[in-house]
Design a protein around this motif. Structure first.
Motif, short mmCIF file in Angstrom:
data_model
loop_
_atom_site.label_atom_id
_atom_site.label_comp_id
_atom_site.label_asym_id
_atom_site.label_seq_id
_atom_site.Cartn_x
_atom_site.Cartn_y
_atom_site.Cartn_z
N PHE A 128 0.83 -1.20 0.00
CA PHE A 128 0.00 0.00 0.00
C PHE A 128 0.87 1.26 0.00
CE2 PHE A 128 -2.67 3.13 2.44
CZ PHE A 128 -3.64 3.32 1.47
N LEU A 129 2.02 1.18 0.68
CA LEU A 129 2.92 2.33 0.82
C LEU A 129 4.13 2.22 -0.11
CD1 LEU A 129 2.74 2.40 4.70
CD2 LEU A 129 1.73 4.11 3.18
N LYS A 130 3.99 1.50 -1.19
CA LYS A 130 5.12 1.23 -2.07
C LYS A 130 5.73 2.49 -2.68
CE LYS A 130 1.96 0.16 -5.89
NZ LYS A 130 1.45 -0.95 -6.77
N ASN A 131 4.96 3.54 -2.82
CA ASN A 131 5.47 4.78 -3.41
C ASN A 131 5.95 5.78 -2.37
OD1 ASN A 131 4.89 3.90 -6.07
ND2 ASN A 131 2.76 4.55 -5.85
N TYR A 190 10.95 -1.73 -2.34
CA TYR A 190 10.64 -0.31 -2.28
C TYR A 190 11.60 0.44 -1.36
CZ TYR A 190 6.46 -2.69 -3.96
OH TYR A 190 5.60 -3.51 -4.64
N LYS A 191 11.37 1.74 -1.22
CA LYS A 191 12.23 2.59 -0.38
C LYS A 191 11.80 2.49 1.08
CE LYS A 191 13.10 5.90 -4.13
NZ LYS A 191 12.94 7.31 -4.58
N HIS A 192 11.95 1.29 1.62
CA HIS A 192 11.51 1.03 2.99
C HIS A 192 12.69 0.52 3.82
CE1 HIS A 192 7.21 0.15 1.28
NE2 HIS A 192 7.48 1.44 1.33
N THR A 193 12.72 0.95 5.08
CA THR A 193 13.65 0.38 6.04
C THR A 193 12.84 -0.26 7.16
OG1 THR A 193 13.81 2.48 7.23
CG2 THR A 193 15.46 2.05 5.54
N PHE A 194 13.47 -1.17 7.90
CA PHE A 194 12.75 -1.93 8.92
C PHE A 194 13.53 -1.95 10.23
CE2 PHE A 194 11.69 -3.52 4.74
CZ PHE A 194 10.30 -3.56 4.76
N GLU A 195 12.80 -1.70 11.32
CA GLU A 195 13.36 -1.78 12.66
C GLU A 195 12.43 -2.66 13.50
OE1 GLU A 195 16.24 -0.61 13.42
OE2 GLU A 195 16.58 0.63 11.63
#
Length: 274
Positions: free
Chosen positions: A24-27, A81-86
């Motif tokens: 959903f937040l891919k952009n 996508y432009k995502h980071t994960f914590e």
């Protein structure tokens, strides 16, 4: 960058919610905080006895830390996508822990799955998710367990007679739908007769010309009945809800058991609070 808090109990339901949110937040450029809340009731005598020479907290939560780290690595390895994960491992009252992280991390969106289960190990996605909707004042995306991601094209926004069409809350939902390219079906429900719908239409026309919306007003019909009929007769991909005391949410699920709600909830909910 947007900060997203995703709740997990490591179930398939929670994993589905995470994947939905990622797509959903891919952009969007986002940091996903994946949080697991360890229940105090899960501490056993054996846990405490085995921790006599080690830090109790570290010993008992070691397994959860490993599972969170593994989940993080899986998400990082598969993300396109432009995502980071914590990861966050909390040991606290469920609602208090969620409140705390929302404030500390300046969370923009909370994500939770929903499967209607209660009194099982999958506590996050039954009654706890309903508690989140009622008590956590943060924009929340709730994903039913059987819903797989498809680009949402339409959002149903049901309003009762108390919902203010001039409010920032209403604007938040309407503009969110616009940002994600969704057509909004604004459905004002008066359970008695009213003439207020003319004002709604003029206000929408004046202030939201850039939004793709359809407006309907219905009188003398219970809200839950209207909502149920509407989603069966229209292509609706997501439901937007304004949640306040004795709100649309309470009315939609009035007198419903958790199981009944889970059968009713077949589309993602995007929830906002005044």
């Amino acid at each position: 960058m947007k900060n997203i808090l995703v709740l997990t109990d490591f179930s398939q339901c929670s994993r589905n919610a995470i994947q939905y949110a990622i797509n959903f937040l891919k952009n969007e450029t986002c940091c996903f905080y994946v949080m697991h809340v360890h229940k105090s009731s899960s501490f056993t005598l054996d846990d405490l006895m085995s921790s006599a020479t080690a830090n109790v907290y570290e010993s008992v939560l070691k397994a959860e830390k490993k599972r969170l780290q593994k989940l993080k690595e899986e998400l990082e390895n598969t993300s396109l996508y432009k995502h980071t994960f914590e990861t966050i491992l909390a040991y606290n009252n469920f609602i208090e822990a969620t409140h705390k992280i929302i404030k500390e991390k300046e969370i923009d969106l909370l994500v939770a799955g929903f499967n209607g289960v209660s009194n099982t190990s999958e506590i996050l996605f039954g009654s706890h998710t309903l508690s989140i909707i009622r008590r956590i004042h943060c924009k929340t995306l709730v994903i039913p367990e059987d819903v797989k991601f498809q680009n949402p094209k339409t959002m149903l926004l049901p309003l009762d007679a108390k919902d203010d069409i001039e409010s920032k809350t209403f604007e938040n939902l309407l503009l969110t739908a616009k940002d994600y390219g969704m057509q909004v079906h604004v459905l004002r429900v008066y359970e008695t007769e009213s003439t207020g719908n003319r004002y709604d239409e003029s206000y929408l026309l004046k202030h939201y010309k850039e939004v793709d919306y359809i407006y309907h007003a219905v009188e003398n019909v219970p809200l839950d009945y209207v909502k149920s009929c509407y989603v069966q007769t229209h292509e609706i991909d997501m439901i937007g809800l304004i949640v306040q005391k004795e709100s649309v949410f309470e009315r939609l699920f009035k007198h419903s058991s958790t199981t009944a709600i889970s059968k009713t909830l077949k589309r993602p909910l995007l929830v906002v609070h005044p």
